[in-house]
Design an enzyme around this catalytic site. Structure first.
Site, mmCIF file in Angstrom:
data_model
loop_
_atom_site.group_PDB
_atom_site.id
_atom_site.type_symbol
_atom_site.label_atom_id
_atom_site.label_comp_id
_atom_site.label_asym_id
_atom_site.label_seq_id
_atom_site.Cartn_x
_atom_site.Cartn_y
_atom_site.Cartn_z
ATOM 1 N N ASP A 167 0.834 -1.193 0.000
ATOM 2 C CA ASP A 167 0.000 0.000 0.000
ATOM 3 C C ASP A 167 0.875 1.251 0.000
ATOM 4 O O ASP A 167 1.864 1.333 0.742
ATOM 5 C CB ASP A 167 -0.895 -0.022 1.244
ATOM 6 N N GLU A 199 1.678 -0.497 -5.023
ATOM 7 C CA GLU A 199 0.742 0.577 -5.342
ATOM 8 C C GLU A 199 1.635 1.801 -5.514
ATOM 9 O O GLU A 199 2.100 2.372 -4.519
ATOM 10 C CB GLU A 199 -0.268 0.794 -4.223
#
Length: 706
Positions: A342, A378
């Protein structure tokens, strides 16, 4: 109680069958107490007197799995210097393998009195916070082996443990929403039949439900609020939270591996649940604030590139060690097959800029365990210069946000150029080829947990997040969505038919593009969140997957279409090439045709002017199965059928001419203007020079046997 010196490594609580070794790092601590917690609320404090390289440790014979514990750190409480030690706060072990209980958000869990952020709060937090748990590391993995699925054969399915399983009608009530549900045959058979190879789980590291959300009757449903990087989230366990969550998670991984399905974790190493300087003191902040967090020029505050209040200090060797230890633990002890990071751009921030060669990437590159599993970034964060799609090192793959945006724009009829779409369809060579990566560096998706579901993307122009309690201010406002003529629910048959066609267009485009496709859970049968594009706080039926009933033919048709497209991809190597197209005949393949060719709807090869035409919304792509340049696993030539992909993203029907010189006879395998999306039996033969009428916003795929 006997207290032996113990060892400084490994950090955390390590049970060896006769007792437990405890070790904790703190450079700033003057004294650290290990607190053993009893069920009656009492605690026994043991001072950790042994210290090596700022690691304090002790071994306690007879301390067994299930024992709850915490730490009290005595040291400076000087926020102006970045130090926030406070021995009245029971602190979680950063290396705890399991955590028990929950936080009730009493004022005692904060390091300051409410309304006095510069003050010191000496209320005891123990009755109001979570506890660390000693776990039993022993588990019968039997013959478990990692599936090790090559990227070119990978189809990812992004899912939430609770959201996927909470409403599944075939699961026993007591295991719905848990790790045990993932191991149930009903869930595994759905994944296997759909054709996905890799289950990507949204955060399962122990996370915290925010104070603000709890006060509003909401929760941190998505889980991007980690407090324990080694502990599986206790609320997803059906058997208990005194270490049972570890056994239950391992059991789920073992069952998924037996079915040939990989498990990837969505991990959040960029920040912790302690938030800004106004957040609670739960662990890292009270242990050694300045060593764990990036502090601002004024050390009372935190540098925040994540939008959560803090960022971990990626130039600290102790933070880097913790992250690498965590990654290795989840691979070696929990048997997971990879990670999706993330806000990964934050991991690259050593100072202010995003640095591809930061220490974190160096450590991953040379690590013999972590470097061998799937690593997905990401590739953005909220800091300056944080959008880094295409800029991660060669070992990494990336969520390709440009694929999502371009494909959405094409099918809604705005902004996307054919040149941009052509690049995304063929693996985004403009992003990945210059640093030695291949098409498989691109994780392609059109929807994910963050944003509209697939059905909502074709049903709403505007977000509808009123249920989140922020007056619809939260969530992305520019979604590249299109409601097909009516906002939200409608009885208009034409609108509903167009929405179904658009969903088929998105699924087909995703599955037939080069790269690695990723589906979001429930999109295969058109789940909705009623237009909420930011369901991070919705632990309710709004965000849970509603499994289709037998009387829902639309959901069943979309599910069958999705399954068909997944298997079409899996069965044909031409859709999952390991190398970029050459755009010319390939030596050694005995085929005079180019490995890829582009045509206008009139069947003529595209010119530079055609590519530059900003208003063009239709094209034909020829994929030559006889001109695949990469060999098979044993060096053998790879050959496949050839395909023609016809795209009509215009708002009107259009006639397409089948190119004359690229195949005499074809059969239709996909036609999104049909309700089922597939012509039964392949339909009538199609020959070179034939004219096909494609409805507005539709797609046809023709197949020619090798």
């Amino acid at each position: 109680m006997q207290v032996w010196p113990g060892q400084a490594y490994p950090l955390g609580a390590t049970y060896d069958g006769a007792g437990t070794n405890f070790a904790i790092f703190s450079e700033v601590a003057e004294r650290i107490e290990l607190c053993l917690l009893q069920d009656d609320g009492s605690e026994t404090a043991v001072e950790l007197r042994e210290a090596d390289a700022f690691v304090r440790h002790a071994y306690l014979p007879g301390i067994m799995p299930g024992q709850r514990y915490g730490f009290r750190v005595h040291g400076p409480h000087e926020p102006t210097r970045g130090h926030r030690c406070n021995s009245s706060k029971l602190l979680l072990d950063p290396y705890a393998k399991a955590m028990s209980g929950s936080i009730d958000w009493d004022e005692a869990v904060y390091g300051y009195p409410f309304g006095q952020p510069e003050g010191r709060n000496d209320l005891d937090s123990a009755p109001h916070t979570m506890a660390s748990v000693v776990v039993n590391p022993y588990f019968d993995w039997s013959e478990d082996r990692p599936p090790r699925i090559d990227y070119h054969r990978t189809v990812i399915y992004e899912a939430h443990v609770k959201g996927l399983t909470k409403l599944h009608p075939e699961l026993p009530e007591e295991i719905r929403g848990t790790y045990a549900a993932l191991a149930h045959p009903a869930v595994i058979s759905h994944l296997v039949e759909l054709g996905v190879t890799t289950l990507e789980l949204m955060p399962v590291h122990q996370f915290v439900n925010d104070h603000r959300l709890m006060d509003e009757g909401l929760s941190n449903y998505w889980g991007y609020n980690t407090i324990g990087f080694f502990a599986p989230h206790g609320a997803y366990a059906s058997m208990g939270d005194r270490g049972q969550q570890v056994l239950e998670f391992k059991t789920a991984v073992r069952a998924l591996h037996r079915a040939g399905i990989e498990v990837i974790l969505d991990v959040v190493y960029n920040h912790t649940a302690e938030g800004s300087h106004l957040g609670p003191t739960l662990s890292f902040r009270g242990i050694d604030n300045a060593s764990y967090y990036r502090l601002a020029d004024d050390p009372r505050y935190y540098t925040d590139t994540t939008g959560t209040g803090n960022s971990l200090l990626m130039r600290s060797p102790h933070v880097l060690q913790m992250i690498m230890d965590s990654l290795r633990y989840w691979v070696t002890e929990m048997h997971v097959d990879g990670f999706r990071f993330d806000l990964a751009a934050t991991l690259a921030r050593q100072f202010h800029e995003v640095d591809r060669l930061s220490s974190f990437f160096d450590l991953v590159q040379q690590d013999p365990v972590v470097s061998q599993v799937k690593l997905i970034a990401e590739p953005w964060d909220v800091g300056e210069g944080g959008y880094q799609v295409g800029n991660f090192p060669p070992l990494w793959t990336e969520w390709n946000g440009k694929f999502r945006d371009t494909v959405r724009d094409l099918w809604r009829g705005e902004n996307a150029t054919l040149a941009e779409f052509g690049s995304r369809l063929t693996g985004s060579s403009d992003l990945y080829q210059d640093d030695g990566r291949r098409p498989l560096a691109s994780i392609n998706f059109v929807t994910c947990h963050d944003g509209f579901t697939l059905r909502d993307m074709v049903s709403y122009n505007e977000k509808h997040n009123e249920a989140n309690g922020e007056n619809n201010r939260d969530g992305e406002s520019h979604n590249r969505s299109w409601n097909c003529g009516a906002e939200g629910e409608t009885d208009n048959e034409e609108v509903l038919a167009l929405r179904d066609r658009q969903m088929r267009n998105f699924i087909a485009t995703l599955m037939l593009s080069q790269g690695v496709p990723m589906l979001a859970h429930g999109d295969e049968f058109g789940r909705t969140q009623d237009g909420n594009n930011n369901a991070y706080c919705q632990d309710s039926e709004l965000a849970w997957v509603h499994w289709p009933k037998e009387g829902d033919p639309d959901a069943q048709r979309l599910h069958e279409f999705t399954r068909t497209l997944v298997w079409l991809r899996r069965d044909h190597a031409v859709f999952r090439r390991r190398r970029f197209f050459h755009g010319r005949p390939v030596e050694g393949t005995h085929d005079e045709l180019s490995d890829i060719a582009w045509f206008t709807p009139e069947g003529e090869e595209m010119t530079q002017q055609d590519w530059r035409d900003a208003h063009a919304k239709a094209l034909v792509v020829f994929l030559n199965g006889s001109a695949i340049s990469e060999p098979g696993s044993r060096g053998e030539p790879v050959t496949d059928d050839s395909f023609l992909l016809m795209f009509n993203a215009q708002d009107k029907a259009l006639e397409f001419v089948v190119p004359v010189n690229h195949g005499k006879e074809w059969r239709t395998v996909v036609d999104t203007q049909l309700r089922d999306g597939v012509e039964p039996g392949g339909g009538a033969p199609v020959r070179g020079g034939d004219r096909l009428r494609l409805a507005d916003r539709s797609m046809v795929v023709l197949q020619r046997p090798a």
